[in-house]
Design a protein around this motif. Structure first.
Motif, PDB file in Angstrom:
ATOM      1  N   GLY A  45       0.781  -1.224   0.000  1.00  6.83           N
ATOM      2  CA  GLY A  45       0.000   0.000   0.000  1.00  6.83           C
ATOM      3  C   GLY A  45       0.815   1.277   0.000  1.00  6.83           C
ATOM      4  O   GLY A  45       0.261   2.370   0.035  1.00  6.83           O
ATOM      5  N   GLU A 153      -2.591   4.472   6.455  1.00  5.96           N
ATOM      6  CA  GLU A 153      -2.866   4.861   5.065  1.00  5.96           C
ATOM      7  C   GLU A 153      -2.532   3.723   4.109  1.00  5.96           C
ATOM      8  O   GLU A 153      -3.251   3.478   3.136  1.00  5.96           O
ATOM      9  N   ARG A 154      -1.454   3.021   4.392  1.00  2.19           N
ATOM     10  CA  ARG A 154      -1.092   1.880   3.541  1.00  2.19           C
ATOM     11  C   ARG A 154      -2.187   0.825   3.571  1.00  2.19           C
ATOM     12  O   ARG A 154      -2.588   0.297   2.532  1.00  2.19           O
ATOM     13  N   ARG A 156      -5.344   1.228   4.333  1.00  4.76           N
ATOM     14  CA  ARG A 156      -6.553   1.748   3.669  1.00  4.76           C
ATOM     15  C   ARG A 156      -6.434   1.594   2.149  1.00  4.76           C
ATOM     16  O   ARG A 156      -7.351   1.113   1.489  1.00  4.76           O
ATOM     17  N   ARG A 157      -5.275   1.974   1.614  1.00  5.73           N
ATOM     18  CA  ARG A 157      -5.080   1.876   0.160  1.00  5.73           C
ATOM     19  C   ARG A 157      -5.026   0.423  -0.303  1.00  5.73           C
ATOM     20  O   ARG A 157      -5.580   0.072  -1.346  1.00  5.73           O
ATOM     21  N   ARG A 161      -7.702  -1.298  -2.772  1.00  3.48           N
ATOM     22  CA  ARG A 161      -7.237  -1.834  -4.061  1.00  3.48           C
ATOM     23  C   ARG A 161      -7.692  -3.274  -4.256  1.00  3.48           C
ATOM     24  O   ARG A 161      -8.193  -3.645  -5.311  1.00  3.48           O
TER      25      ARG A 161
END
Length: 197
Positions: A45, A153-154, A156-157, A161
């Motif tokens: 991420g 954040e990683r 979440r991304r 994805r």
């Protein structure tokens, strides 16, 4: 002004990735080679795939750039280290020796290697994936990137994805990434350490 440029000027992740592309391409130009090798590492991420794609799009010299994602090589959810070693033997070492490399995609559904792809040693090469920067691979890369990004954040991304496919395996994969960081100290092998919010 295009809407893409407008979005990137507002979005801090896009802005950071644009700056990262510029730094990487400056380093590529500094290598002064027709077939440089770029290695991109970072935890899941962090933005490795997006960075690789944008580097290809903005490549400063005419001609084809090869890009290989380790997601196509890892042999399953416990295969971070094995996937990196496979990339080293099948792709990076042949490229360094001026030989055609041949790698087989990992079919995650069948749990086996599938169709083959070739890597031309005369062309530039980007390889990206978690676990990639090790003492054994570092000497095979001209530009070596470590992407830093905050864990929330990683995650979440990464989940956005890959969705439900990835969520049950997140902690299992993250443990292998942490082991890689402790064992291989990827930032020590990076020529560029770049931050993505």
């Amino acid at each position: 002004m295009s809407s893409a440029h407008s979005r990137s000027s507002v979005d801090p992740v896009a802005r950071a990735l644009d700056a990262a592309v510029a730094r990487v391409l400056d380093s590529v130009i500094g290598v002064e080679a027709a077939n440089p090798v770029i290695l991109i590492d970072g935890q899941s991420g962090a933005g490795k795939t997006t960075l690789a794609r944008r580097i290809v799009e903005r490549w400063p010299v005419q001609g084809r750039v090869q890009s290989v994602a380790l997601d196509s090589l890892y042999p399953g959810w416990d295969g971070l280290e094995a996937g990196v070693e496979y990339a080293r033997g099948a792709i990076l070492m042949p490229h360094a020796r001026g030989l055609i490399g041949v790698w087989h995609r990992w079919d995650w559904v069948e749990g086996a290697r599938a169709e083959a792809s070739a890597v031309d040693p005369s062309l530039p090469l980007i390889v990206e994936g978690s676990g990639l920067l090790t003492p054994a691979t570092a000497r095979l890369g001209d530009v070596r990137v470590w992407l830093e990004s905050p864990a929330p954040e990683r995650r979440r991304r990464g989940i956005a994805r890959d969705g439900e496919t990835y969520e049950p395996h997140w902690n299992r994969w993250a443990a292998q990434e942490e082991a890689h960081i402790v064992r291989d100290d990827p930032t020590a092998h990076a020529t560029l350490v770049l931050a993505v919010p």
